[in-house]
Motif scaffolding. Structure first.
Motif, short mmCIF file in Angstrom:
data_model
loop_
_atom_site.label_atom_id
_atom_site.label_comp_id
_atom_site.label_asym_id
_atom_site.label_seq_id
_atom_site.Cartn_x
_atom_site.Cartn_y
_atom_site.Cartn_z
N CYS A 33 19.37 50.69 96.00
CA CYS A 33 18.14 51.27 96.54
C CYS A 33 17.05 50.22 96.52
CB CYS A 33 17.71 52.47 95.71
SG CYS A 33 16.14 53.17 96.24
N GLY A 72 13.84 51.10 97.15
CA GLY A 72 12.59 51.85 97.15
C GLY A 72 11.56 51.30 96.18
N CYS A 73 12.02 50.68 95.10
CA CYS A 73 11.11 50.04 94.18
C CYS A 73 11.88 48.92 93.52
CB CYS A 73 10.55 51.02 93.15
SG CYS A 73 11.75 51.52 91.90
N MET A 106 13.29 48.72 90.73
CA MET A 106 14.29 49.09 89.75
C MET A 106 15.69 48.72 90.24
SD MET A 106 14.54 50.42 86.78
CE MET A 106 15.82 51.10 85.73
N GLY A 107 15.90 48.84 91.53
CA GLY A 107 17.20 48.46 92.08
C GLY A 107 18.33 49.36 91.64
N CYS A 108 18.14 50.66 91.77
CA CYS A 108 19.17 51.61 91.35
C CYS A 108 20.41 51.47 92.21
CB CYS A 108 18.64 53.03 91.47
SG CYS A 108 17.22 53.36 90.42
N LEU A 152 18.64 58.76 90.02
CA LEU A 152 17.77 58.24 91.07
C LEU A 152 16.49 59.06 91.04
CD1 LEU A 152 20.18 58.06 94.17
CD2 LEU A 152 19.59 56.22 92.59
N CYS A 153 15.45 58.50 91.59
CA CYS A 153 14.27 59.34 91.80
C CYS A 153 14.45 60.04 93.15
CB CYS A 153 12.99 58.52 91.78
SG CYS A 153 12.75 57.51 93.23
N ARG A 164 12.54 60.20 95.70
CA ARG A 164 12.19 59.45 96.90
C ARG A 164 13.33 58.52 97.27
NH1 ARG A 164 7.58 55.32 96.76
NH2 ARG A 164 9.33 54.22 95.82
N GLY A 165 13.90 57.85 96.26
CA GLY A 165 15.04 56.98 96.53
C GLY A 165 16.19 57.76 97.14
N PRO A 192 10.16 54.77 88.96
CA PRO A 192 10.49 56.05 88.33
C PRO A 192 11.69 56.00 87.38
CG PRO A 192 10.16 56.33 90.69
CD PRO A 192 10.11 54.86 90.42
N VAL A 193 12.72 55.30 87.76
CA VAL A 193 13.89 55.34 86.88
C VAL A 193 13.69 54.45 85.66
CG1 VAL A 193 16.37 54.88 86.75
CG2 VAL A 193 15.46 56.15 88.68
S1 SF4 Z 1 13.58 54.34 90.98
FE1 SF4 Z 1 13.78 55.47 92.89
S2 SF4 Z 1 12.91 54.14 94.44
FE2 SF4 Z 1 13.24 52.90 92.62
S3 SF4 Z 1 15.22 51.97 92.97
FE3 SF4 Z 1 15.57 53.81 91.78
S4 SF4 Z 1 15.96 55.43 93.28
FE4 SF4 Z 1 15.08 53.68 94.38
#
Ligand code: SF4
Ligand SMILES: Cc1cc2nc3c(=O)[nH]c(=O)nc-3n(C[C@H](O)[C@H](O)[C@H](O)COP(=O)(O)O)c2cc1C
Ligand code: SF4
Ligand code: SF4
Ligand code: FES
Ligand code: FES
Lengths: 429, 204, 771
Positions: free
Chosen positions: C228, C230-231, C233-235, C262-263, C265-266, C385-386
């Motif tokens: 991901c 989205g931020c 964190m790279g989930c 995951l959050c 949004r992700g 978020p994560v």
């Molecule tokens: S915290 Fe959310 S946005 Fe950030 S990488 Fe994980 S899933 Fe994606």
């Protein structure tokens, strides 16, 4: 047979005011606690309790001295009195709460001294409003007299005692569910292991949970020594015990007796026999959870071990007599429906199984049973309590689920014809 | 917050009794029950703030216990025992009398808000089976006749305070044990009469 | 570490770490025990009773749940005995008696543990002839989640997740026994940033997502593993598509990063991929409008500008590009040779951070291993978020937490110390002598400390945060995560050589410095606090090229607009997260129309310009991105595709962020930050979540708002000729006088925070007053 009066002595001698502190003090109340706190040691008290060989009166019959010995070391430890008494047939704690609350408080003080506890709770089932009021008044009086609070009897010991009201859930009698409830949670039993109260109890701190009757016995034991107590009753079931007798007897009630005589003797003498001189068809020896005995098994002795050897349990000490006219299917249905209603719902087999059993019994009782229902009932029971052996194996977290099995296995083992006779032949499959 | 100051004060006093706030949840729910005759969503919100948990957590606990009513109850909560000792002592006929008199089925409340009827599990009066509780005040050794009298009396007298000993003397029979001295304390609503909850009074 | 224990399972000797749960120990040795309630990442509850096994005890064989029983040496276990099998059949039958069996219309069918285990372990026919338990069929419990209580098997996974993991217990068991159901409180929806995880871990189709409902069957799905973006964190994620449409994103259990979570949004911000608003063909501005053009024409027009060596070319890159794309722009920019440092990253909070050889970069898993965590950064819950979940997890495991105000207020609830108003000024300066703060000293002195440091608001000065950093470095055994959060920022830091941010862009760039500007995957006019400045700059630059997915406030102004592929599922590449872990970005679906990857565009343009020595392929770019790395830690595609590297490869090189030091002037009363959900163009085009970031508001504490005499729930922000009506939310954790503006919400870009903003009671109230 005769009663042996230890716990019920003060209330019998002072019927007008046994619940008041003045009256209790007149019967030498609180002198044992005072002596103990000022002159004895925790080790000494524990020794007496061990010597008495008293076993818990809440149902499981665990040796009280051993339990106290297990309590893990910690700054913070708690005592919780189990006054949730809700096992159908049982009303023995009610009399101790209502008629002699100070005896219990004195027991609590001594127990907390022995276990170095500063906070104690009495968890009373919500439906016991009057008993709870009596206990609360007694607690207030004890505070006023300096028996609770700071520096009890002028000693070093501090103790706070809170009376906590339950709210209608039999399962909260199970000690870990009780602790959850006291923490303001759903009354769901915890997993054992790892949540043994003596190690991770209330607020995850070491906690003693004992029954009202168990702790009410403590002042007598400490006053008269464990050795004296141990002389009463029989080996493995020492001391006296209050049995609640109900059902089709002439004189239902609470009877304090030494364990060891037979159920038949008990019912005939103290219980005044079965009403209208009828025969006993079946009886429950230890509360609704216990498997039944037949009317021809009245010579079983009222001891923890004798009853266990006959594949049932003395449990909460509730004896329910069912005469020859009793519709045992209805009786079983009532008990199963109780457990279904009281299941906390955590475990699949208990949550789903007890209700299913109830539904089938309901059909059978109302004449809509099928022949296949008999085997089905037993197989559902087997899936809750594999092998239907005694003591039960369990697929569940706590013994409530398997308790619902007891009346059905009893019915099927000893009264199968009665069940079969209720199945209409026309829908035989 | 829609609890008045007095109630909030009492609630805070209860919270203080416990080493951890959340332990007060049970008693606070009793308070909510005494306020409205049931656990209103509004009370849930107030309590959730008082003990610092979410509303659904409060709801989760309140719905677990059978004494916290989710619907408004009548002035008198009639709880007839149907467990084993009562069952084999004809509790069914007692239940029928109460149902007939009130016109209610299990867990129903009449339109006037006078009676709520429920068939309940063992209330610890098995020696005096069959038994009933009126607002958690126990009456033992019932006959069908006295049950009817009890209902009628409640309807006619509509006492604000329900006292076990008074009812037992008027309508009860065989008792589980000797109650000994008459006690004139009772309950003020469909919640156990208990000092800490401020729900008990003495009858003069 | 103590020695492994040996246990005997079904006659086989297996080894396990001590204290492991039996179910896990067996799993590790390839012995599968069926289960419903147990989940590796949740505390065991032993409720479903599906995992019962027999163990030998001094009192004979005993049935125990393998999910709550720890292994012990010499333990003898039978997972397949007759009693065990019977118990499993029994449990399944019990679960099914009240189950609606509506598999044909259930989203979960085909990947449903209940369905699968019924096939494997279940009884044949149902013997249940009674009436089933009934509930109203699916009820919405939030904007994005539906609950079907008839399908629920009461495993408590959702309730435990929301209580233990995300810390917002809004979904709970209601009633008891056979009447138990899962539900939310009336009028209190399941409003969690992490709610989608419950859908993923629900072992049946009781919890479903509105976005996936009835969309596909598992057996029709194509899937691939990706990361991901989205931020930062790279989930790790699994992308699912069917018929070339992205349908679902699932969390992959990467021990090092997201551990399966995951959050929302992700998880749900993907629906824009399928939007018909995507740009599908290159566009060129005309006198009055825009017209479709061809790539060749764009190349041809641009090459003319590029070939004139006197023309200066600047890049403003969004942080959602892949490492390979950053490398490609870098290569291209170098080739142009006219000036370095022509690349800007579309980030408002960029400062040089704490990168140098003497600072140990923390790994995310260090959080769990440290004695204390110190946080001063933008709100993690809103921006990483994560990572927020991982901090919660560490605290649950007993790690101490110290937070500096005024942002991480949700974490403050579980923090051991929260330094707010008295310690931290409204300007985000520590106003006390740090060495005299007793509590922090106690937690960090000579201890293992992981710090998460970044600017809490763009106007926080570099010095204020350096002060804390220096104190920590001098007193503790410090590891550090730099809390930049914009997508692949860390990849940009590593691959671009040096980067600058929007602040530098708005002060350095003008038509004097730039003749041709590439704006790539960025909407600074829509979302930056430097919006108006940047707008003026873009307006005056002769030629602006936007590479983007959508038209938005910035691409609107471009002379050329080139449609590009999304990093989410439409291209291949790599991504580097906050701990410098590089992992794979993979492609699953085709791009719409003529959309192409940014690197493909640059490659095409280079070819057109006949530049020599440029990377020819993605693999070349990938290799080049990590040129300087050690061979065995090089996150090349080859290396990353090795099974042991699926979770990514960590490599810490020291990036160079060349920001200016000047602080941004804000009024003392304001600070700006991001909310998880905003109205970015991709979010606006993802239907499920588009509403979640649509409300406009400001936050302050009660007494602050009292001073402004607000009382109607709404207020008006007035600045010059701008008037914006927003609601105001009470946030008790803010100090007196400080007001928070969520900059990723609509219209916030219109405000200039360096100037006064009037906050007035809303008109409707005034009208009422007049009446
Ligand atoms: S915290 Fe959310 S946005 Fe950030 S990488 Fe994980 S899933 Fe994606
Ligand atoms: C389903 C269930 C219900 C129980 N109810 C009660 C109860 O009402 N009162 C009680 O004292 N013990 C009850 N127990 C036993 C308690 O768990 C516990 O063993 C007891 O309180 C310990 O006290 P003791 O050692 O003094 O007996 C119950 C146990 C189970 C499993
Ligand atoms: S056996 Fe029944 S009552 Fe006991 S924990 Fe399981 S579900 Fe609850
Ligand atoms: S909704 Fe799903 S996750 Fe939640 S308890 Fe039910 S089955 Fe389990
Ligand atoms: S069975 Fe009715 S009171 Fe106990
Ligand atoms: S998986 Fe072990 S009880 Fe549910």
């Amino acid at each position: 047979m005769k009663e042996t009066i230890l716990l019920t002595k003060h209330m019998r001698e002072n019927p007008e005011d046994s619940h008041l502190i003045k009256s209790y003090e007149k019967s030498n109340g609180y002198t044992t606690a005072k002596k103990t706190l000022l002159g004895s040691s925790p080790e000494k008290v524990l020794e007496e309790i061990k010597a008495s060989n008293i076993r818990g009166r809440g149902g499981a019959g665990f040796p009280t001295g051993v339990k106290w010995g297990f309590l893990a070391e910690n700054e913070e430890r708690y005592l919780v009195i189990n006054a949730d008494e809700s096992e159908p047939g049982t009303f023995k704690d009610r009399i101790l709460l209502e008629r002699d609350p100070h005896q219990l408080i004195e027991g609590i003080i001594i127990t907390c001294f022995a276990a170095n506890i500063k906070n104690a709770f009495i968890y009373i089932r919500g439906e016991y409003a009057k008993p709870a009021r009596r206990v609360q008044s007694a607690v207030e009086q004890a505070y006023q007299n300096g028996y609770l609070g700071k520096n009890i009897f002028g000693s070093e010991m501090d103790l706070d005692l809170v009376v906590h009201l339950g709210a209608g859930a039999y399962i909260c009698g199970e000690e870990t569910a009780l602790l959850n409830s006291l923490e303001g949670r759903r009354g769901e039993p915890r997993l054992k292991p790892p949540y043994f109260p003596a190690v991770k109890g209330l607020y995850m701190k070491p906690t003693l949970v004992n029954n009202v009757e168990t702790i009410s016995s403590v002042p007598w034991i400490v006053e008269n020594t464990g050795e004296e107590y141990n002389k009463l009753g029989v080996e493995g079931s020492t001391g006296t015990r209050i049995f609640s007798l109900s059902g089709h007897v002439n004189s239902p009630g609470n009877y304090e007796i030494e364990m060891g005589s037979t159920f038949g003797d008990f019912v005939e003498t103290l219980g005044g026999g079965i009403r209208s001189n009828k025969k006993v068809k079946a009886y429950i020896p230890g509360g609704a959870s216990a498997p039944w005995f037949r009317g021809d098994q009245l010579d079983i002795k009222m001891t923890i071990d004798d009853v266990a050897n006959n594949n049932s349990m003395l449990g909460s000490g509730a004896v329910v007599m069912m005469d020859e006219d009793t519709n045992l299917v209805n009786a079983a249905k009532s008990i199963v429906s109780f457990f279904a209603h009281e299941s906390c719902g955590q475990c699949t087999p208990c949550r789903e199984g007890t209700t299913w059993l109830e539904m089938i019994l309901d059909r059978v009782a109302s004449g809509r049973g099928r022949t296949s229902d008999l085997e089905l009932l037993l197989d559902i029971c087997d899936n809750i309590s594999p092998g239907l052996s005694w003591p039960p194996k369990m697929t569940t977290i706590c013994p409530l689920g398997p308790s619902a099995v007891s009346p059905i296995t009893s019915l099927m083992k000893d009264f199968r014809e009665e069940v079969e006779s209720m199945i209409p032949t026309k829908v035989l499959l | 917050m829609s609890w008045d100051e007095k109630l909030i004060k009492q609630a805070k006093k209860i919270v203080k009794l416990y080493p951890q706030k959340r332990s007060a949840l049970g008693p606070l729910l009793h308070l909510a029950q005494s306020k409205d005759g049931y656990i209103s969503d509004d009370s849930v919100s107030v309590i959730s703030e008082l003990v610092g948990i979410t509303e659904v957590q409060v709801k989760s606990v309140s719905t677990f216990y059978s004494m916290y009513k989710q619907e408004p109850t009548g002035k008198y909560l009639l709880s007839v025992c149907k467990s084993i000792s009562c069952e084999i002592n004809n509790s069914n006929s007692i239940i029928d009398v109460v149902k007939d008199f009130t016109g209610l089925n299990n867990n129903e409340t009449d339109e006037e808000g006078l009676f709520t009827f429920e068939a309940v599990e063992c209330i610890g009066a098995c020696g005096g089976a069959p038994a009933i509780q009126v607002n958690y005040e126990t009456v033992e050794g019932l006959s069908t006749e006295n049950t009817l009298n009890l209902c009628e009396w409640l309807k006619n007298e509509t006492p604000d305070l329900v006292v076990a000993d008074e009812l037992q003397n008027k309508f009860g029979g065989t008792k589980s044990f000797d109650w000994a001295i008459a006690d004139n304390s009772g309950t003020t609503g469909s919640v156990p009469g208990f000092q800490t909850l401020n729900t008990t009074k003495d009858k003069k | 570490m103590s020695d492994n224990v040996k246990i005997n399972v079904n006659g086989l000797q297996i080894e396990s770490e001590p204290n492991k749960l039996l179910i896990e120990a067996c799993e590790d040795s390839g012995i599968h025990i069926p289960r419903f309630c147990w989940h590796k990442r949740l505390d065991p509850v032993g409720m479903c009773r599906m995992c019962l096994v027999e163990i030998e005890t001094p009192r004979g064989k005993m049935l125990v749940p393998s999910c709550t029983t720890e292994v012990s040496d010499e333990m003898v276990v039978d997972t397949e005995s007759e009693i065990v099998k019977k118990a499993q059949e029994g449990v399944l039958e019990f679960l099914l008696i009240n189950h609606p069996l509506d598999c044909p219309i259930c989203d979960k069918a085909g990947e449903c543990p209940l369905q699968d285990q019924t096939m494997a372990y279940g009884p044949g026919e149902s013997r249940f002839v009674e009436e089933k338990r009934h509930f109203e069929k699916p009820i919405p419990i939030s904007e994005i989640i539906l609950l079907d209580r008839e399908r629920c098997i009461l495993c408590a996974r959702c309730t435990r997740f929301s209580d233990e993991i995300s810390g917002d217990p809004l979904i709970e068991f209601i009633q008891r026994g056979n009447k138990t159901e899962v539900n939310t409180f009336p009028n209190e929806p399941f409003k969690s940033y992490f709610s989608g995880n419950t859908v993923q871990i629900c072992p049946v189709g009781a919890l479903t997502s509105t976005s996936y409902r009835f969309k596909a069957r598992p057996w029709d799905l194509k899937s691939t593993r990706s990361t991901c973006n989205g931020c930062s964190m790279g989930c790790s994620v699994e992308l699912n598509s069917s018929q070339n449409k992205m349908l679902r994103i699932l969390g992959v259990d990467n021990e090092h990063t997201n551990q399966g979570w995951l959050c929302d949004r992700g998880r749900y911000n993907f629906e824009y991929l399928n939007s018909d608003q995507r740009i599908k063909a290159p566009l060129k501005k005309t006198e009055s409008d825009r017209e479709e053009t061809t790539l060749q024409e764009v190349y041809s027009d641009l090459s003319k500008i590029i070939e004139d060596r006197s023309n200066k070319i600047t890049f403003l890159l969004g942080s959602n590009l892949t490492n390979e794309e950053f490398t490609s722009f870098n290569e291209f920019s170098n080739k142009l040779g006219n000036h370095d440092n022509s690349i800007y990253l579309n980030e408002d909070i960029l400062f040089k951070g704490f990168f140098d050889e003497n600072i140990e970069n923390a790994k995310i898993e260090d959080l769990n291993k440290s004695d204390a965590i110190i946080i001063w950064a933008e709100d993690l819950k809103e921006t990483l978020p994560v990572l927020y979940l991982r901090v919660r997890q560490a605290v649950k495991n007993g790690v101490k937490l110290v937070i500096f105000g005024h942002t991480n207020s949700t974490l403050a609830d579980i923090a051991d110390v929260y330094y707010s108003g008295e310690t931290v000024s409204n300007n985000f300066e520590i106003v006390k002598d740090i060495s005299k703060l007793k509590e922090i000293k106690e937690f960090i002195k000579d201890k293992n400390v992981t710090a998460i440091l970044g600017k809490a608001s763009p106007h926080q000065s570099d010095q204020s945060i350096e002060k804390l950093f220096t104190y920590l470095k001098d007193n503790a055994n410090l590891k550090l995560l730099n809390a930049f959060n914009g997508g692949n920022s860390f990849g940009a830091f590593q691959t671009l050589g040096s980067v600058k941010g929007n602040r530098e862009f708005s002060s350095e760039v003008s038509k004097e410095t730039t003749d041709l500007l590439f704006v790539v995957g960025a909407d600074p006019i829509g979302k930056s606090i430097f919006s108006s400045n940047i707008k003026n700059i873009i307006n005056e630059i002769p030629t602006v090229v936007a590479l983007d997915l959508f038209m938005h406030e910035t691409s609107e102004l471009a002379d050329y607009i080139v449609p590009t592929s999304s990093t989410l599922g439409e291209k291949e590449g790599t991504f580097t997260n906050i701990e410098f872990r590089t992992s794979r970005i993979d492609k699953l679906i085709p791009s719409p129309g003529q959309a192409l990857s940014d690197w493909e565009f640059i490659s095409g343009l280079s070819n057109f310009c006949k530049f020599e020595g440029m990377s020819e392929s993605l693999t070349d770019l990938n290799n080049k991105s990590f040129d300087s790395f050690d061979l065995d830690t090089k996150p090349t595609f080859d290396n990353l595709d090795k099974p042991r590297n699926l979770d990514g490869i960590i490599n810490t090189s020291v990036p160079n962020i060349t920001t200016t030091d000047e602080s941004i002037e804000f009024s003392d009363s304001f600070f700006v930050g991001k909310k998880l959900y905003g109205d970015k163009v991709t979010e606006r085009h993802s239907k499920s979540i588009s509403l979640l970031g649509s409300s406009q508001f400001i936050e302050g504490n009660e007494s602050t708002f009292e001073k402004y005499k607000l009382n109607s729930g709404k207020c008006i922000l007035v600045q010059e000729n701008i008037e914006i009506t927003v609601s105001y939310k009470i946030n008790p954790s803010l100090p007196d006088g400080l007001i928070f503006f969520p900059k990723n919400r609509r219209n916030m870009n219109k405000l200039d925070f360096s100037k006064n903003i009037q906050i007035l009671p809303s008109h409707s109230m005034e009208v009422l007053n007049v009446n």
